[in-house]
Scaffold this active site. Structure first.
Site, PDB file in Angstrom:
ATOM      1  N   LYS A  87      28.944  -6.153 -26.046  1.00 34.79           N
ATOM      2  CA  LYS A  87      30.265  -5.837 -25.488  1.00 34.79           C
ATOM      3  C   LYS A  87      30.747  -6.914 -24.511  1.00 34.79           C
ATOM      4  CE  LYS A  87      29.034  -2.029 -23.423  1.00 34.79           C
ATOM      5  NZ  LYS A  87      27.599  -1.946 -23.713  1.00 34.79           N
ATOM      6  N   ARG A 128      31.285   5.487 -17.793  1.00 37.85           N
ATOM      7  CA  ARG A 128      29.925   5.641 -18.304  1.00 37.85           C
ATOM      8  C   ARG A 128      29.547   7.117 -18.475  1.00 37.85           C
ATOM      9  NH1 ARG A 128      27.978   0.299 -18.251  1.00 37.85           N
ATOM     10  NH2 ARG A 128      25.738   0.212 -17.975  1.00 37.85           N
ATOM     11  N   ARG A 181      17.779 -11.473 -25.041  1.00 33.96           N
ATOM     12  CA  ARG A 181      18.938 -11.869 -24.245  1.00 33.96           C
ATOM     13  C   ARG A 181      18.544 -12.729 -23.048  1.00 33.96           C
ATOM     14  NH1 ARG A 181      23.544  -7.687 -22.499  1.00 33.96           N
ATOM     15  NH2 ARG A 181      21.896  -6.548 -21.417  1.00 33.96           N
ATOM     16  N   ARG A 239      17.872 -10.859 -17.395  1.00 35.76           N
ATOM     17  CA  ARG A 239      18.336  -9.879 -16.419  1.00 35.76           C
ATOM     18  C   ARG A 239      17.164  -8.991 -16.040  1.00 35.76           C
ATOM     19  NH1 ARG A 239      23.718  -7.051 -18.713  1.00 35.76           N
ATOM     20  NH2 ARG A 239      22.690  -5.322 -17.679  1.00 35.76           N
ATOM     21  N   ARG A 267      17.683   2.838 -19.570  1.00 29.99           N
ATOM     22  CA  ARG A 267      19.115   2.571 -19.777  1.00 29.99           C
ATOM     23  C   ARG A 267      19.590   3.174 -21.089  1.00 29.99           C
ATOM     24  NH1 ARG A 267      19.193  -3.389 -19.723  1.00 29.99           N
ATOM     25  NH2 ARG A 267      21.443  -3.386 -19.961  1.00 29.99           N
TER      26      ARG A 267
HETATM   27  P1  AMP Z   1      25.818  -3.258 -17.690  1.00 31.40           P
HETATM   28  O1  AMP Z   1      25.904  -4.725 -17.402  1.00 31.40           O
HETATM   29  O2  AMP Z   1      27.129  -2.667 -18.086  1.00 31.40           O
HETATM   30  O3  AMP Z   1      24.718  -2.925 -18.656  1.00 31.40           O
HETATM   31  O4  AMP Z   1      25.434  -2.543 -16.307  1.00 31.40           O
HETATM   32  C1  AMP Z   1      24.237  -2.828 -15.634  1.00 31.40           C
HETATM   33  C2  AMP Z   1      23.922  -1.723 -14.633  1.00 31.40           C
HETATM   34  O5  AMP Z   1      24.980  -1.634 -13.666  1.00 31.40           O
HETATM   35  C3  AMP Z   1      23.823  -0.329 -15.222  1.00 31.40           C
HETATM   36  O6  AMP Z   1      22.544  -0.068 -15.752  1.00 31.40           O
HETATM   37  C4  AMP Z   1      24.119   0.523 -13.990  1.00 31.40           C
HETATM   38  O7  AMP Z   1      23.028   0.598 -13.111  1.00 31.40           O
HETATM   39  C5  AMP Z   1      25.219  -0.280 -13.315  1.00 31.40           C
HETATM   40  N1  AMP Z   1      26.558   0.113 -13.825  1.00 31.40           N
HETATM   41  C6  AMP Z   1      27.416  -0.637 -14.563  1.00 31.40           C
HETATM   42  N2  AMP Z   1      28.537   0.036 -14.853  1.00 31.40           N
HETATM   43  C7  AMP Z   1      28.397   1.266 -14.283  1.00 31.40           C
HETATM   44  C8  AMP Z   1      29.198   2.435 -14.218  1.00 31.40           C
HETATM   45  N3  AMP Z   1      30.409   2.489 -14.832  1.00 31.40           N
HETATM   46  N4  AMP Z   1      28.721   3.497 -13.535  1.00 31.40           N
HETATM   47  C9  AMP Z   1      27.522   3.463 -12.921  1.00 31.40           C
HETATM   48  N5  AMP Z   1      26.706   2.408 -12.955  1.00 31.40           N
HETATM   49  C10 AMP Z   1      27.124   1.304 -13.625  1.00 31.40           C
END
Ligand code: AMP
Ligand code: ZN
Length: 211
Positions: free
Chosen positions: A10, A85, A124, A157, A168
Site C-alpha cells: 500500500k 484501522r 522488505r 523496520r 500485526r
Molecule cells: P504501518 O506502517 O501502517 O504498518 O503502521 C505501523 C504501525 O504504526 C502499526 O503497527 C501501528 O502500531 C501504528 N499505526 C499506524 N497507523 C495506525 C492507526 N491508524 N491506528 C493505530 N495505530 C497505527
C-alpha cells in the site's frame, strides 16, 4: 483510501499515486515512525507500542489525522494510507470529513494471499533517509542493500521482525477487516489484485482510479 494487510504494498503504491496526482499521501504509519524517532516521552511511548504490533490509541491517532486533514494542502484531495484501522477510527473519520467538508471517493482493497504477506514482510527493506521501500527478491536496490536514491544502507523496520509481524496480522484480522464490509455497504470498495511487480500493480491502480 487504501486498505489491506501489512506488507500488501500500500505504502509504495499510494506514495507513487499521490505524486502522480499531485496530492498528499497521508500515511499514519509514516507519521508515527517519525514521532517514534523523537527523543521524548511521547516518542518512547509510540516506539514501545509499535514494537509490539499493537495499534496506537484511537484518541491520539484520530487527533493526528484531524490536524493533518485540516492543513491546506489536503484541500484538493489526499490519499489515506493506514487509517482508519478499526471501526472507531472509521466513525471518527466520518466526523473529520464532515468538518473539513469533503468525502472519500474510493476505497481500494489490496488483495494478497496470506503466505505471500509473510514473504513480503521478510524481504522488505527501507531507506532510513528517504523512506523508499525495497524488497530483496521482487524489488531489490541496484546495489547490494543500499538506497538507489541516496546510497544510505537499507534497514529492516523493527516491526517487520517475525514476532511482531504475527501480531500485526492478527490485529489486522480482528480490527481492520470489518472495514471492508462497512465501505462495501457504502458502495465505495473496489478490490485490486496486489500481486506482481511494482510497475504492474501501479498500472492496475491507475486503471482503478481511472487514470
Ligand atoms: P504501518 O506502517 O501502517 O504498518 O503502521 C505501523 C504501525 O504504526 C502499526 O503497527 C501501528 O502500531 C501504528 N499505526 C499506524 N497507523 C495506525 C492507526 N491508524 N491506528 C493505530 N495505530 C497505527
Ligand atoms: Zn533513500
Amino acid at each position: 483510501m487504501v486498505l489491506g494487510p501489512p506488507g500488501a504494498g500500500k505504502g509504495t503504491q499510494a506514495s507513487r499515486l499521490a505524486e502522480q496526482l499531485g496530492i498528499p499521501h497521508i500515511a499514519t504509519g509514516d507519521m508515527f515512525r517519525e514521532a517514534a524517532a523523537e527523543d521524548s516521552e511521547t516518542g518512547r511511548r509510540i516506539r514501545q507500542i509499535m514494537e509490539t504490533g499493537e495499534l496506537i490509541p484511537d484518541e491520539m491517532t484520530n487527533e493526528l489525522v484531524r490536524e493533518r486533514l485540516l492543513r491546506s494542502d489536503a484541500r484538493s484531495g489526499f490519499i489515506l494510507d493506514g487509517y482508519p484501522r478499526n471501526l472507531e477510527q472509521a466513525a471518527t473519520l466520518d466526523q473529520i470529513l464532515d468538518e473539513v467538508g469533503t468525502k472519500i471517493d474510493l476505497v481500494i482493497k489490496f488483495m494478497v494471499r496470506g503466505p505471500d504477506i509473510v514473504e513480503r514482510l521478510r524481504g522488505r527493506r527501507v531507506c532510513p533517509v528517504c523512506r523508499a521501500v525495497y524488497h530483496m527478491a521482487t524489488h531489490p536496490p541496484k546495489d547490494d542493500e543500499v538506497c538507489d536514491n541516496d546510497g544510505a544502507p537499507l534497514i529492516r523496520r523493527d516491526d517487520d521482525l517475525e514476532e511482531t509481524t504475527l501480531r500485526r496480522l492478527e490485529v489486522y484480522g480482528e480490527q481492520t477487516r470489518p472495514l471492508y464490509e462497512l465501505y462495501a455497504e457504502r458502495g465505495l470498495l473496489t478490490e485490486m489484485d496486489a500481486l506482481g511487480s511494482t510497475d504492474e500493480v501501479f498500472r492496475r491502480l491507475l486503471a482503478v482510479v481511472g487514470r
